[in-house]
Design a protein around this motif. Structure first.
Motif, mmCIF file in Angstrom:
data_model
loop_
_atom_site.group_PDB
_atom_site.id
_atom_site.type_symbol
_atom_site.label_atom_id
_atom_site.label_comp_id
_atom_site.label_asym_id
_atom_site.label_seq_id
_atom_site.Cartn_x
_atom_site.Cartn_y
_atom_site.Cartn_z
ATOM 1 N N HIS A 128 -45.138 -0.772 -12.111
ATOM 2 C CA HIS A 128 -46.199 -1.477 -11.388
ATOM 3 C C HIS A 128 -46.328 -2.920 -11.887
ATOM 4 C CE1 HIS A 128 -50.040 -2.725 -9.826
ATOM 5 N NE2 HIS A 128 -50.427 -2.949 -11.079
ATOM 6 N N TYR A 147 -45.699 -6.624 -9.811
ATOM 7 C CA TYR A 147 -46.712 -7.674 -9.635
ATOM 8 C C TYR A 147 -46.649 -8.668 -10.790
ATOM 9 C CZ TYR A 147 -48.641 -5.074 -5.753
ATOM 10 O OH TYR A 147 -48.801 -4.454 -4.522
ATOM 11 N N VAL A 170 -48.365 -12.103 -10.551
ATOM 12 C CA VAL A 170 -49.825 -12.035 -10.599
ATOM 13 C C VAL A 170 -50.301 -11.863 -12.036
ATOM 14 C CG1 VAL A 170 -51.857 -10.782 -9.788
ATOM 15 C CG2 VAL A 170 -49.846 -10.988 -8.308
ATOM 16 N N TYR A 171 -49.661 -10.937 -12.745
ATOM 17 C CA TYR A 171 -50.116 -10.649 -14.110
ATOM 18 C C TYR A 171 -49.798 -11.798 -15.070
ATOM 19 C CZ TYR A 171 -51.409 -5.981 -12.612
ATOM 20 O OH TYR A 171 -52.016 -4.931 -11.981
ATOM 21 N N GLN A 215 -52.554 -14.224 -14.477
ATOM 22 C CA GLN A 215 -53.818 -13.703 -15.018
ATOM 23 C C GLN A 215 -53.835 -13.817 -16.542
ATOM 24 O OE1 GLN A 215 -54.519 -9.466 -14.624
ATOM 25 N NE2 GLN A 215 -56.746 -9.698 -14.723
ATOM 26 N N ILE A 238 -55.111 -10.926 -7.671
ATOM 27 C CA ILE A 238 -55.316 -9.906 -8.689
ATOM 28 C C ILE A 238 -55.890 -8.643 -8.046
ATOM 29 C CG2 ILE A 238 -56.640 -9.345 -10.768
ATOM 30 C CD1 ILE A 238 -56.430 -12.301 -11.530
ATOM 31 N N MET A 243 -55.228 -7.465 -5.160
ATOM 32 C CA MET A 243 -54.118 -6.707 -4.564
ATOM 33 C C MET A 243 -53.385 -5.899 -5.638
ATOM 34 S SD MET A 243 -52.482 -9.540 -2.027
ATOM 35 C CE MET A 243 -50.910 -8.723 -1.735
ATOM 36 N N ALA A 244 -53.148 -6.572 -6.763
ATOM 37 C CA ALA A 244 -52.440 -5.898 -7.847
ATOM 38 C C ALA A 244 -53.247 -4.707 -8.359
ATOM 39 C CB ALA A 244 -52.154 -6.882 -8.974
ATOM 40 N N HIS A 245 -54.541 -4.915 -8.490
ATOM 41 C CA HIS A 245 -55.385 -3.835 -9.011
ATOM 42 C C HIS A 245 -55.462 -2.652 -8.053
ATOM 43 C CE1 HIS A 245 -57.573 -6.216 -12.395
ATOM 44 N NE2 HIS A 245 -56.259 -6.186 -12.519
#
Lengths: 474, 225, 255
Positions: A59, A63, A66-67, A70, B25, B27-29
């Motif tokens: 996962h 992503y 994105v991570y 973040q 974020i 979407m990722a979550h």
């Protein structure tokens, strides 16, 4: 680190002849395998834990952009700085720059494989910094001027005698009379030597076992506590980590830590597991004034787009090499680069080029034990086989192998020709070997017969005998 | 230069993932929830109460512990662990500052490099693994857990939680979380780098001793000593 | 059993076909004892595993297609080798993952293919055997069967029905013997070191016979034993189960 994977056959043969290495490896492999098994026997849901570990990493990788963002935001919010390194050179320049800017003289380091990957020690030493490895194993091999031979136990190839000798040379100018010293004495001496380095270091460099996106934390795992001394005492803390080290949340980190400790050392947790978030805060009595994270790509992003994305799940536990019979026979140095064993045989060709590491994907019996113990279920044998495919397609496969495959393929794809050839061939070999049952020497088979007899065939092929049997039955 | 490297790496990542443009974020979550987030992580099963489990695991890490019936007993317990020449570094923690330290004990509230014995207060502990949790902060220098020969940690039994995830739930509501350094510690420092032989006292404390305060300790009063 | 289902195709493997036909005969014997009609499709040669493991996908596909065609229509395909069975079961579907016209046939074959000992225990459900072998033996778990197909208790259960046979467990049975297909000739020194470790384990059991379900490993074991002039003998498990343990062992001559 410069790869010497080209010399694999020579280095492997030399390793096989090294009696001390054999002794050290046998002891280590038994220990690692046994301890891991004991810890897993006590954890009934270990397979479910592996499933979850795989799911977390899959996962996160899906992503990753994105991570990464973040994580970066969270590090900055905690007062830290994030540096992006596309290549080893980028990482070298960034870390050297931070040390220079800090006016550093002495740099302490806690074991970092990403740091090894970009040759940090050499670069920092060349730039004039007194660079000291603080993990006892890394310290030992730094004295010996050798690269690590295992990603968890870098000095696993060294015997107590060799360590006693190294300490005698480097700590006592060769004046010690006792040749072989006891473990507590050696550990104590290293403790005293390194304590002084910890207290006088200006910059501390660590790796990161995990990067936690939600908090901008880095997780550090040691048993010695050296990473904590490295990030707490100096003025500046630099952490270097591959971009694949991310996990989304602290809960995810907790799960991954359960997997890592058991797979690496058979512990249910390491003695010190630390989450570092930013530099020293207002009111904190200790901690560094500045905190830097270097995010290293160095070819990782390229792996996201193909089947080697699975390799990016790797959490560097070392279980694959602990369970690899080839690693157990030759140790880590023969592999020629930073990462040895099965995971290294996949990573080295990807990072340093297939051409320079032709042997690595082939030096594997495809016995599959590495995959069965991998905490994140990386299909290492499949990936090695896929590298062989790439070698074959790019003409890098040994000429002899190609030739044998071509001849065998030409026969095997024509059943009638195959039956004719095999009947004649086995008939002949069967007659020649009937008396002794095996051949000491055979043309074209010297690689086998150098150390093994070649059992003689029984003389008829099965298909011949089967037809005979069918006829007899009628 | 640095920024363009950042953009290049992120662009390569997105290209590799065949992700078009910015993804949030949220979407990722959501994807995380779907993939595995709804299920808890498997963990080590254990029976009995959390304190007993903690003590038992902590002893397995070569940690030692004793039970105190009230805060006021801390100085005496610490004194019993001191060698003749030792001075004590005590964390500048409100619980410890208020105590009556005997005048003959050289008590210091800094973290000097050569201190032989240090006292800190744990923020929590993990029963699953027998692990102490210490958060850095004005009341808790990280160095105290690393530099002394002996580290003494005060632990309240009500802060012994089942697992690491529970520790996050317990600490998170109180900013600043996470602290600069959140140390989870299971026993004294150790190494196995010389011939895979486990040796205590590699770089950090050679001895880790817990003073337990609170209820739920049952019949036991000390362990691992 | 309905027609078609009781027809079993024996895929002997090229190594058995060439080197040790008695393993094929023994396998057929065992299947017939269990009540199946055994056929040996003529189109079979080599499953293509050496090509596949060497990265020669094109040749691997050619041989896979040939094998798939030869084994079409049989309710069961039984293979006296864990690694070749594994090639049919695991590798063919991977090999044709991006060839939709062949993938169906590959998956179909995979679902019908069984390693011999597993078939005898889990499908045929045989309980008794008419075999005796009065020896102390150890059983070598070949890696591809052990980890790829979960073959562990099946051979042991079957050996339990052989009269007089005393089974000794090998220490470190999960560790590879160093055969590894082409590995044994590409890296002979490493391969031989692994074999010597395996022989240490075999000797430590005090067994006079070593058995396995994989002819590749057996040729390797027998070859090294023979080079050392050691008296330990090597047989394929099928030969012992079919009561053929009185013929010369692998690598044993008339002398």
């Amino acid at each position: 680190m410069q790869s010497t994977a080209r010399e694999f056959p020579l280095r492997a043969r030399r390793a096989l002849d090294d009696v001390q290495l054999r002794e050290a490896l046998a002891k280590a492999q038994d220990g690692f395998v046994g301890k891991r098994q004991t810890s897993i026997d006590a954890f009934p849901e270990f397979e479910a834990l592996r499933d979850r570990g795989k799911a977390i990493k899959d996962h996160t990788l899906a992503y990753l952009d994105v991570y990464l963002e973040q994580f970066e935001k969270a590090v900055i919010a905690a007062g830290g700085q994030v540096h992006w390194a596309e290549s080893a050179e980028d990482a070298q320049r960034i870390v050297t720059g931070i040390c220079q800017q800090a006016g550093a003289r002495r740099v302490t380091k806690a074991k970092t494989m990403a740091g090894e990957e970009v040759s940090l020690n050499e670069v920092l030493e060349t730039a004039g910094f007194d660079t000291v490895e603080t993990d006892l194993g890394e310290y030992i091999i730094q004295l010996a001027k050798e690269p690590p031979s295992h990603i968890i136990a870098p000095a696993v190839h060294k015997t107590r005698q060799q360590i006693s000798d190294l300490f005698n040379t480097h700590h006592h100018g060769g004046r010690l009379k006792t040749a072989l010293r006891e473990v507590p004495e050696l550990v104590d001496e290293a403790r005293q030597r390194l304590r002084e380095k910890f207290l006088t270091a200006d910059v501390g460099i660590t790796g990161a076992n995990f990067l936690v996106a939600e908090t901008g934390s880095i997780a550090l795992v040691t048993n010695e506590g050296n990473a904590d001394l490295t990030h707490t005492l100096p003025r500046v803390h630099v952490a270097i980590a591959g971009i694949e080290k991310l996990v989304p949340t602290l809960d995810d980190a907790a799960c991954m830590l359960r997997l890592l400790a058991r797979s690496a050392t058979g512990q249910d947790t390491s003695t010190y597991t630390t989450f570092v978030t930013g530099p020293k805060r207002t009111g904190d009595p200790d901690g560094p004034e500045s905190f830097h994270v270097v995010l290293l790509d160095n070819g990782r992003s390229r792996m996201l787009g193909n089947r080697y994305r699975e390799m990016l799940r790797c959490i560097r536990c070392g279980a694959c090499m602990n369970h690899c019979p080839v690693y157990g026979a030759i140790g880590g140095h023969a592999y020629g680069w930073v990462y040895p064993g099965p995971m290294g045989s996949v990573l080295t060709p990807l990072f340093t080029g297939l051409d320079d590491s032709r042997d690595l994907p082939n030096a594997c019996t495809l016995n599959g034990r590495c995959q069965s113990v991998c905490p994140v279920q990386i299909p290492l044998p499949d990936l090695l086989r896929d590298l062989r495919r790439q070698q074959f397609e790019r003409g890098l496969t040994a000429r002899r192998t190609r030739w044998v495959l071509a001849v065998w393929g030409a026969i095997a794809r024509r059943p009638r020709l195959y039956h004719l050839f095999t009947r004649l061939g086995m008939g002949l070999l069967g007659r020649l070997g009937k008396r002794t049952g095996a051949f000491r020497r055979l043309p074209f088979a010297s690689a086998w017969t150098a150390s093994r007899d070649m059992p003689a065939p029984q003389g008829s092929t099965f298909q011949q005998l089967w037809k005979q049997r069918q006829r007899d039955a009628r | 230069m640095m920024n363009s490297t950042r953009e290049r790496i992120l662009a390569k990542v997105r290209r590799g993932l065949e992700a078009s443009g910015q993804r949030s974020i949220a979407m990722a979550h959501a994807a995380r929830e779907l993939a595995y987030g709804e299920m808890p992580s498997p963990r080590q099963p254990w029976k009995g109460n959390a304190t007993e489990r903690f003590c038992q695991r902590f002893e397995a890490w070569a940690g030692t512990w004793q039970r105190l019936s009230r805060v006021g007993e801390i100085p005496m317990a610490v004194q019993a662990l001191l060698g003749p020449e030792d001075f004590v570094s005590v964390a500048p923690h409100s619980l410890l500052r208020e105590l009556d330290w005997p005048s003959q004990m050289a008590v210091n509230h800094e973290a000097p490099a050569d201190c032989r014995l240090a006292v800190s207060v744990a923020d929590a502990a993990i029963a699953e693994t027998g692990t102490l949790v210490l958060c850095s902060g004005p009341q808790s220098p990280t160095g105290l857990a690393l530099l002394p020969e002996t580290h003494v940690v005060i632990l309240r039994t009500e802060t012994i939680l089942p697992d690491m995830e529970a520790v996050w739930r317990h600490l998170q509501p109180e900013p600043p979380f996470p602290p600069r350094s959140l140390n989870t510690i299971s026993g004294p420092s150790r190494t196995a780098d010389v011939e895979q032989t486990i040796q205590l006292g590699a770089h950090g404390p050679r001895r880790l001793h817990v003073l337990l305060l609170g209820e739920h300790i049952g019949e036991m009063s000390a362990g691992g000593i | 059993m309905g027609d078609g289902v009781d027809r079993v195709a024996l895929f002997a493997t090229c190594l058995v076909d060439l080197y040790r036909p008695s393993v094929g005969l023994a396998s057929a014997e065992l299947l017939e004892q269990a009540g199946y009609r055994v056929e040996v499709p003529e189109g079979q040669t080599c499953c293509g595993q050496p090509a596949w493991n060497s990265g020669d996908t094109r040749r691997a596909k050619t041989l896979a297609r040939q094998t798939m065609a030869a084994l079409e229509g049989y309710g069961y395909v039984v293979v006296p080798s864990g690694s070749c069975a594994g090639t049919l079961i695991h590798d063919y579907p991977q090999l044709f993952a991006e060839d939709p016209e062949d993938l169906g046939a590959a998956e179909d074959l995979a679902s019908r293919t069984w390693e011999l000992t597993r078939f005898l225990v889990e499908v045929a459900g045989i309980t008794g055997l008419d075999a005796n072998f009065r020896h102390k033996v150890c059983y070598h778990d070949a890696c591809s069967g052990l980890r790829g197909l979960g073959i562990k208790h099946q051979p042991r259960q079957l050996l339990g029905s052989v009269d007089g046979l005393e089974l000794q467990e090998l220490p470190n049975t999960e560790i590879c013997c160093g055969f590894g297909g082409t590995f044994c000739v590409k890296y002979p020194e490493i391969s031989t070191r692994l074999m010597d470790d395996k022989l240490d384990a075999i000797r430590s059991t005090g067994a006079d016979t070593v058995l396995a379900g994989e002819l590749g490993c057996l040729l390797h074991i027998a070859g090294r034993l023979k080079r050392n002039d050691e008296p330990i003998r090597a047989y394929h498990i099928a030969e012992i189960l079919a009561d053929m343990g009185d013929q010369p062992a692998i690598g044993e001559g008339d002398d």
